[in-house]
Design an enzyme around this catalytic site. Structure first.
Site, PDB file in Angstrom:
ATOM      1  N   GLY A  16       2.049  -1.023  -3.335  1.00 13.00           N
ATOM      2  CA  GLY A  16       0.606  -1.016  -3.110  1.00 13.00           C
ATOM      3  C   GLY A  16      -0.009   0.352  -2.899  1.00 13.00           C
ATOM      4  N   ASN A  18      -1.402   2.297  -5.137  1.00 13.08           N
ATOM      5  CA  ASN A  18      -2.677   2.382  -5.865  1.00 13.08           C
ATOM      6  C   ASN A  18      -3.769   1.587  -5.144  1.00 13.08           C
ATOM      7  OD1 ASN A  18      -2.663   3.964  -8.511  1.00 13.08           O
ATOM      8  ND2 ASN A  18      -0.711   2.871  -8.604  1.00 13.08           N
ATOM      9  N   ARG A  69       2.531 -21.424 -15.112  1.00  9.75           N
ATOM     10  CA  ARG A  69       1.706 -20.229 -15.105  1.00  9.75           C
ATOM     11  C   ARG A  69       0.219 -20.557 -14.893  1.00  9.75           C
ATOM     12  NH1 ARG A  69       3.689 -15.051 -16.781  1.00  9.75           N
ATOM     13  NH2 ARG A  69       5.698 -15.752 -17.484  1.00  9.75           N
ATOM     14  N   MET A  94       2.869  -7.683 -11.133  1.00  6.70           N
ATOM     15  CA  MET A  94       3.952  -7.742 -12.115  1.00  6.70           C
ATOM     16  C   MET A  94       4.071  -9.055 -12.893  1.00  6.70           C
ATOM     17  SD  MET A  94       4.942  -4.724 -12.146  1.00  6.70           S
ATOM     18  CE  MET A  94       6.336  -4.879 -13.255  1.00  6.70           C
ATOM     19  N   LEU A  97      -0.414 -12.180 -17.516  1.00 10.53           N
ATOM     20  CA  LEU A  97      -1.547 -13.091 -17.335  1.00 10.53           C
ATOM     21  C   LEU A  97      -1.901 -13.768 -18.659  1.00 10.53           C
ATOM     22  CD1 LEU A  97      -3.588 -10.677 -15.078  1.00 10.53           C
ATOM     23  CD2 LEU A  97      -2.481 -12.806 -14.340  1.00 10.53           C
ATOM     24  N   ASN A 111      -6.610  -2.457 -15.052  1.00  9.79           N
ATOM     25  CA  ASN A 111      -5.192  -2.264 -14.758  1.00  9.79           C
ATOM     26  C   ASN A 111      -4.882  -0.782 -14.842  1.00  9.79           C
ATOM     27  OD1 ASN A 111      -2.381  -2.947 -14.352  1.00  9.79           O
ATOM     28  ND2 ASN A 111      -2.053  -2.504 -16.525  1.00  9.79           N
ATOM     29  N   HIS A 113      -1.800   1.783 -15.791  1.00  7.42           N
ATOM     30  CA  HIS A 113      -0.528   1.797 -16.506  1.00  7.42           C
ATOM     31  C   HIS A 113       0.063   3.208 -16.454  1.00  7.42           C
ATOM     32  CE1 HIS A 113       2.506   0.532 -19.337  1.00  7.42           C
ATOM     33  NE2 HIS A 113       2.273   1.618 -20.050  1.00  7.42           N
ATOM     34  N   ASP A 149      -1.245  -4.317 -21.953  1.00  6.24           N
ATOM     35  CA  ASP A 149      -1.395  -2.864 -21.967  1.00  6.24           C
ATOM     36  C   ASP A 149      -2.156  -2.374 -23.210  1.00  6.24           C
ATOM     37  OD1 ASP A 149       0.110  -2.856 -19.629  1.00  6.24           O
ATOM     38  OD2 ASP A 149       1.992  -2.489 -20.664  1.00  6.24           O
ATOM     39  N   GLU A 178      -2.366   8.881 -10.816  1.00  6.68           N
ATOM     40  CA  GLU A 178      -2.852   7.497 -10.757  1.00  6.68           C
ATOM     41  C   GLU A 178      -3.815   7.349  -9.586  1.00  6.68           C
ATOM     42  OE1 GLU A 178       0.139   4.406 -10.912  1.00  6.68           O
ATOM     43  OE2 GLU A 178       1.483   5.640 -12.106  1.00  6.68           O
TER      44      GLU A 178
HETATM   45  C1  DQB Z   1       2.407  -5.257 -16.406  1.00  8.65           C
HETATM   46  C2  DQB Z   1       2.779  -5.296 -17.733  1.00  8.65           C
HETATM   47  C3  DQB Z   1       3.923  -5.953 -18.118  1.00  8.65           C
HETATM   48  C4  DQB Z   1       4.714  -6.590 -17.172  1.00  8.65           C
HETATM   49  C5  DQB Z   1       4.333  -6.557 -15.854  1.00  8.65           C
HETATM   50  C6  DQB Z   1       3.175  -5.883 -15.475  1.00  8.65           C
HETATM   51  C7  DQB Z   1       5.962  -7.316 -17.584  1.00  8.65           C
HETATM   52  O1  DQB Z   1       6.346  -7.288 -18.745  1.00  8.65           O
HETATM   53  N1  DQB Z   1       6.615  -8.001 -16.622  1.00  8.65           N
HETATM   54  C8  DQB Z   1       7.810  -8.771 -16.840  1.00  8.65           C
HETATM   55  C9  DQB Z   1       7.510 -10.250 -17.120  1.00  8.65           C
HETATM   56  C10 DQB Z   1       6.991 -10.995 -15.902  1.00  8.65           C
HETATM   57  C11 DQB Z   1       6.448 -12.384 -16.239  1.00  8.65           C
HETATM   58  O2  DQB Z   1       7.176 -13.206 -16.823  1.00  8.65           O
HETATM   59  O3  DQB Z   1       5.262 -12.653 -15.931  1.00  8.65           O
HETATM   60  N2  DQB Z   1       1.257  -4.538 -16.084  1.00  8.65           N
HETATM   61  N3  DQB Z   1      -1.640  -9.503 -18.575  1.00  8.65           N
HETATM   62  C12 DQB Z   1      -2.323  -9.344 -19.716  1.00  8.65           C
HETATM   63  N4  DQB Z   1      -2.668  -8.103 -20.167  1.00  8.65           N
HETATM   64  C13 DQB Z   1      -2.305  -6.979 -19.494  1.00  8.65           C
HETATM   65  C14 DQB Z   1      -1.151  -6.014 -17.508  1.00  8.65           C
HETATM   66  C15 DQB Z   1      -0.414  -6.236 -16.349  1.00  8.65           C
HETATM   67  C16 DQB Z   1      -0.102  -7.547 -15.939  1.00  8.65           C
HETATM   68  C17 DQB Z   1      -0.525  -8.616 -16.680  1.00  8.65           C
HETATM   69  C18 DQB Z   1      -1.581  -7.118 -18.275  1.00  8.65           C
HETATM   70  C19 DQB Z   1      -1.256  -8.419 -17.857  1.00  8.65           C
HETATM   71  O4  DQB Z   1      -2.640  -5.857 -19.946  1.00  8.65           O
HETATM   72  N5  DQB Z   1      -2.660 -10.429 -20.423  1.00  8.65           N
HETATM   73  C20 DQB Z   1       0.090  -5.128 -15.494  1.00  8.65           C
HETATM   74  C1  GRF Z   2       2.333   2.157 -10.631  1.00  8.28           C
HETATM   75  O1  GRF Z   2       3.121   3.155 -11.250  1.00  8.28           O
HETATM   76  C2  GRF Z   2       1.414   1.521 -11.626  1.00  8.28           C
HETATM   77  O2  GRF Z   2       0.972   2.406 -12.611  1.00  8.28           O
HETATM   78  C3  GRF Z   2       2.289   0.476 -12.246  1.00  8.28           C
HETATM   79  O3  GRF Z   2       3.091  -0.017 -11.201  1.00  8.28           O
HETATM   80  C4  GRF Z   2       3.190   0.975 -10.178  1.00  8.28           C
HETATM   81  C5  GRF Z   2       2.660   0.345  -8.944  1.00  8.28           C
HETATM   82  O4  GRF Z   2       2.796   1.184  -7.792  1.00  8.28           O
HETATM   83  N1  GRF Z   2       1.475  -0.543 -12.874  1.00  8.28           N
HETATM   84  P1  GRF Z   2       2.008   0.815  -6.463  1.00  8.28           P
HETATM   85  O5  GRF Z   2       2.413  -0.605  -6.072  1.00  8.28           O
HETATM   86  O6  GRF Z   2       0.548   0.923  -6.739  1.00  8.28           O
HETATM   87  O7  GRF Z   2       2.479   1.804  -5.452  1.00  8.28           O
END
Ligand code: DQB
Ligand code: GRF
Length: 218
Positions: A16, A18, A69, A94, A97, A111, A113, A149, A178
């Site tokens: 947390g 960020n 989900r 994590m 969505l 978000n 990244h 992303d 960040e």
């Molecule tokens: C994330 C991007 C990818 C992952 C996690 C956070 C990931 O691949 N996690 C492993 C699988 C977990 C699971 O099964 O749920 N970054 N949703 C959408 N678009 C985004 C970004 C994040 C989280 C959810 C997005 C997101 O850009 N549709 C944050």
């Molecule tokens: C950060 O590096 C962010 O860019 C990525 O996950 C990390 C989260 O760190 N999506 P924190 O929980 O904000 O400390």
């Protein structure tokens, strides 16, 4: 003016840091947003403790407690709406969505990244950047789109990759940036200065003040 501050819900899964940078920025009286809720899908997320010490409302919506989900996301959505949330910030959240949830918060969900998108989408960005020998790396704040992303970019910061870097030293250099650009991006969105125009984000007054591009000064 105070009553016009946008109510923000921050979604976390862990440390947390960020979220903390957003809370600290929003403590300024002229910041155009307030952190109305910190929501975690993980019970022992360290960020929840910080939010509680700040007197910020917290919610726990554990994905494991739901049959699927969509049920998990409906519960998150109801919690956000129940707290009057207008903007959502993913901050180390994590769970992927679904298009339904993304659609509920279209152009209202950000978000951060840890890479210079569109390079290094996905996980393990610092390891991959080092393995490929790039000389410049960084971080990106973007609107969340159904494709992971890949949404419109609001702000980016670049950092140099140095010879002795490990994934950890590089991650720390990126993380410091960040913590600068996430509050900046939230300010731009909450104030209405940033707006989505197709695949891009237009920022009012950017030509005069190109502050969405940052380089570490130290
Ligand atoms: C994330 C991007 C990818 C992952 C996690 C956070 C990931 O691949 N996690 C492993 C699988 C977990 C699971 O099964 O749920 N970054 N949703 C959408 N678009 C985004 C970004 C994040 C989280 C959810 C997005 C997101 O850009 N549709 C944050
Ligand atoms: C950060 O590096 C962010 O860019 C990525 O996950 C990390 C989260 O760190 N999506 P924190 O929980 O904000 O400390």
């Amino acid at each position: 003016m105070t009553s016009q501050r946008k109510r923000v819900g921050v979604l976390i899964s862990g440390r947390g840091s960020n979220m903390r940078s957003l809370v600290e920025a929003a403590s300024a009286p002229d910041f155009p947003a307030e952190i109305a809720l910190v929501l975690s899908n993980v019970a022992d997320a360290a960020g929840l403790d910080f939010a509680r010490t700040q007197g910020i409302a917290t919610a726990l919506v554990e994905h494991k407690a739901f049959s699927g989900r969509e049920a998990f996301e409906r519960a998150m959505h109801e919690t956000l709406v129940g707290h009057g949330v207008e903007l959502v910030c993913l901050a180390g959240f994590m769970r992927l969505l679904t298009p339904w949830f993304v659609g509920q918060w279209r152009d209202r969900m950000l978000n951060i990244h840890p890479a210079l998108l569109p390079a290094y989408r996905g996980l393990h960005t610092h390891e991959r950047a080092l393995a490929e020998g790039v000389k410049i790396h960084g971080a990106t704040v973007h609107f969340v789109a159904p494709e992971v992303d890949a949404g419109p970019i609001i702000a980016q910061a670049a950092v140099p990759v140095l010879g002795g870097d490990t994934p950890e030293t590089l991650a720390a250099r990126v993380l410091a940036q960040e913590h600068r650009i996430y509050p900046l991006a939230l300010k731009l969105v909450a104030s209405g200065a940033a707006r989505v125009d197709g695949a891009r984000v237009l920022i009012e007054g950017e030509a005069a003040a190109p502050d969405a591009l940052l380089w570490p000064t130290a």
